[in-house]
Design a protein around this motif. Sequence first.
Motif, short mmCIF file in Angstrom:
data_model
loop_
_atom_site.label_atom_id
_atom_site.label_comp_id
_atom_site.label_asym_id
_atom_site.label_seq_id
_atom_site.Cartn_x
_atom_site.Cartn_y
_atom_site.Cartn_z
N ASP A 70 0.80 12.35 -6.77
CA ASP A 70 1.21 10.97 -6.98
C ASP A 70 0.31 10.24 -7.99
N PRO A 109 -1.00 13.33 -13.51
CA PRO A 109 -0.88 12.92 -14.92
C PRO A 109 -2.23 12.90 -15.66
N TYR A 160 -3.29 16.58 -16.24
CA TYR A 160 -2.50 17.14 -17.34
C TYR A 160 -3.05 16.72 -18.70
N THR A 180 -2.97 23.22 -15.71
CA THR A 180 -2.24 22.24 -14.91
C THR A 180 -1.24 22.94 -14.00
N LEU A 235 8.73 12.66 -6.83
CA LEU A 235 7.81 11.75 -7.53
C LEU A 235 8.24 11.57 -8.97
N ASP A 236 8.00 10.39 -9.50
CA ASP A 236 8.42 10.06 -10.85
C ASP A 236 7.19 9.98 -11.76
N TYR A 237 7.24 10.70 -12.87
CA TYR A 237 6.14 10.67 -13.84
C TYR A 237 6.60 9.98 -15.11
N ASN A 238 5.77 9.11 -15.65
CA ASN A 238 6.11 8.42 -16.90
C ASN A 238 6.07 9.36 -18.09
N ASN A 239 5.33 10.46 -17.97
CA ASN A 239 5.21 11.43 -19.05
C ASN A 239 6.39 12.42 -18.94
N LEU A 283 5.43 16.21 -18.77
CA LEU A 283 4.92 16.58 -17.46
C LEU A 283 6.04 16.64 -16.43
N ALA A 284 6.93 15.67 -16.45
CA ALA A 284 8.05 15.66 -15.50
C ALA A 284 8.92 16.91 -15.66
N VAL A 316 6.98 19.91 -14.21
CA VAL A 316 6.98 19.88 -12.74
C VAL A 316 8.32 20.41 -12.21
#
Length: 184
Positions: free
Chosen positions: A131, A135, A138, A146, A168-172, A175-176, A179
Motif C-alpha cells: 500500500d 512505489p 520500485y 522489485t 490496490l491502486d498505484y499512480n505509476n 508499476l501497476a 504488479v
Amino acid sequence: MDELDCIKKKIEKIIEKSPIPEDPIHSKNTLKWVLKLKPDADDALQIAALGHDIERAISERKVKRQDYKEYDEFKEAHALNSAKILLEIMKECKASKVLMDEVFSLVAHHEKGGSEKAEILKNADTISFFDVNLPFYYLRNSVEETKRRFLWGYKKLPKELQRIVAELDYNNRKLAALVKKWIK
C-alpha cells in the motif's frame, strides 16, 4: 503522560527522523491495517504495529542486507533488532513487564508470524508494504529486485488478503502493469 502515550510519542519521534521517506507513513499505515484486520486490537498489537520497523530509522543501529546471505535471515535480524529497540523505549516509559514481553515477541516475529496476533501484524505489515512502500521501493530498485521483493511478500499473505493487494491502486502505470503481471 501515561506509559502508552510515552511509548507512542517516542516511537513517532524516532521514525519521523528515518532516512527512508516512507517509514513514518508505513508505521501509521500498518496500524491502520491492524485495526482493519482486528478492530479490537489491544495495546501491545497497536504498539507493535507502530514500531515494528523502528530499527530502520536509526542509521547506526540498522541491520544491513549485505551482512546476510539469505534474505529471510536478514529479515529475522531486522525484526529482532526492532524488538530490542522497542524494549528499551518501553523500559524508559516504565511499561509493565507483560506489555514489554508481548510487544517484544510480536515485533520479533512480525516477518514470519506464528501466533494469532503475530499473524495479524505480519499481514498488516505486508499489506502496508504494498500500500505504501512498494512505489518507493520500485523507484530505488531494479524491476527484477522489485519483483523478487513483491513475490516474497505476496506469498506470505493468505489468499483472501492477496485479493486486497490485487485491488490496490498505484499512480505509476508501469508499476501497476508489473504488479498485475506478477500476480497472474
